[in-house]
Design an enzyme around this catalytic site. Sequence first.
Site, PDB file in Angstrom:
ATOM      1  N   GLY A  53      29.710  52.954  39.735  1.00 35.95           N
ATOM      2  CA  GLY A  53      30.315  52.282  38.744  1.00 35.95           C
ATOM      3  C   GLY A  53      30.514  50.744  38.925  1.00 35.95           C
ATOM      4  O   GLY A  53      31.316  50.446  39.818  1.00 35.95           O
ATOM      5  N   ASP A 110      47.210  51.525  27.410  1.00 39.15           N
ATOM      6  CA  ASP A 110      46.093  52.134  27.710  1.00 39.15           C
ATOM      7  C   ASP A 110      45.861  53.265  26.531  1.00 39.15           C
ATOM      8  O   ASP A 110      44.822  53.547  26.096  1.00 39.15           O
ATOM      9  CB  ASP A 110      45.708  52.597  29.022  1.00 39.15           C
ATOM     10  CG  ASP A 110      45.521  51.490  29.885  1.00 39.15           C
ATOM     11  OD1 ASP A 110      45.653  50.216  29.642  1.00 39.15           O
ATOM     12  OD2 ASP A 110      45.261  51.588  31.281  1.00 39.15           O
ATOM     13  N   HIS A 112      45.858  15.142  38.118  1.00 39.35           N
ATOM     14  CA  HIS A 112      44.548  14.911  39.085  1.00 39.35           C
ATOM     15  C   HIS A 112      44.969  14.940  40.265  1.00 39.35           C
ATOM     16  O   HIS A 112      45.922  14.210  40.726  1.00 39.35           O
ATOM     17  CB  HIS A 112      44.058  13.780  38.347  1.00 39.35           C
ATOM     18  CG  HIS A 112      42.735  13.346  39.302  1.00 39.35           C
ATOM     19  ND1 HIS A 112      41.637  13.915  39.362  1.00 39.35           N
ATOM     20  CD2 HIS A 112      42.547  12.525  40.449  1.00 39.35           C
ATOM     21  CE1 HIS A 112      40.663  13.448  40.117  1.00 39.35           C
ATOM     22  NE2 HIS A 112      41.369  12.727  40.988  1.00 39.35           N
TER      23      HIS A 112
END
Length: 463
Positions: free
Chosen positions: A187, A314, A447
């Site tokens: 998987g 879920d 930055h």
Amino acid sequence: MFDLIVLGGGPGGYLAAERAGGAGLSVLLIEKQYIGGVCLNEGCVPSKALLNSAKMYDHAANGEKFGVISENARLDQAAVVKRKNRVVKRLVGGVKNTLKKNGVEVVEGFGTILGRENGVIKLAVSATADAAEKTVYEGKQLIIATGSEAIVPPIPGVKDGLADGTVLTNREILELTEIPETLVVVGGGVIGLEMAAYYNTVGSKVTVIEMLDHIAGAADRELVTILQKNFEKKGITFHLNSQVTAVGGGQVSFKDPDGAEQQVPAAKVLMSVGRRAVTKGFGLENLGVMVERGHIVTDNHGLTNVPGVYAVGDVNGVWMLAHAAYREAEVAVNTILGKKDQMRYQAMPSVIYTNPEMAFVGETEETCAAKGIAYDKVMIPMGFSGRYLAESEDTDGVIKLLIDPVHKCLIGCHMLGLYASEIIIAAGMLVETEMRIDDIKEFIFPHPTVAEIIREAIFQYKG
């Protein structure tokens, strides 16, 4: 009688209990195994502890390119697992303390829904599913948060392998104290890729076998292709369009795309073919809760077809992600409290915590094509960020933006590279708020940061 009973103590369940208790409701939380659920105990958090150790080991072993010389770097797997367990214990303890502070009563045991009488929901709790001795609790409303479980396909040899420890699920793979010489991952989804990345980094020969023609599920195909090439450079072997036919005898057998039978050595096998909602064995039928295609059906408030009964996480099958469960829990509790709220899934972020990381939110090119959505595309290297270049030798990192050409707003963002998991929330907010590109250009990014890559990509758009 409680104002609210929550069945299941995973992310959706414990957060629902915390929020409801904090709002003044009397709350009972029932958990059959351990508070924190799969995410905290055998999923999201412990896997990230392992992956961080692998990243540190990789830096130590390959630091020469950064001017750092470290001789004989090695990874102590037993120590990695020990630290992982400390992290889990600390976080579970924190959740328990928070529940206590919010006045939530926690009962450990197997909860079974008995039904509803005169508007009152009744649940029985026993030490095990079949124990005779039970305690009955009553509540005005119910939130079901029973989660999901790993799918174990009926492949010959898998059952025996689980018994003798050669076949593993997401639970057992996190407990290995020795590195297997060979690991086959069945998987190529998120869990499979993260564990493939970890064990490849720390010394296993890793093979991934996937039935589809691509890895990483619904992620952007273009970036997935780059990610796979990164993995292959590091030594992971992929067999796509392939079906496992047998496990055992130190190997995994599979059919390749041409239908030919092949074998690959496997000291350990990780079964990672997906998860299914836990909807059976605890009495949903006693309330008449609607289940379709294996999951509980809910509306955008988390409400089922039964008044006063909600399902989050879920078990509702919408998004099997812990952060989705958190938000669904909040929406359900707010609805119970009479506050206006509802779920919106169009900006649900997803992350694959490999090295490099992959993170994405909103539409992909594939979903746009399927839905007939027009889009413009901007794709630039992550190297447009000065900090990215300063901290990474990875030259394959990219960011892709998908932009609505009519309304000029961001509808999708996909990143592969350093810190992607930490940056994706910014893109998610832009998608959620449908902010126009010209307005985004006015934001000031600090930055140097890797997050500046969003600004760089935005300014590349000429639409």
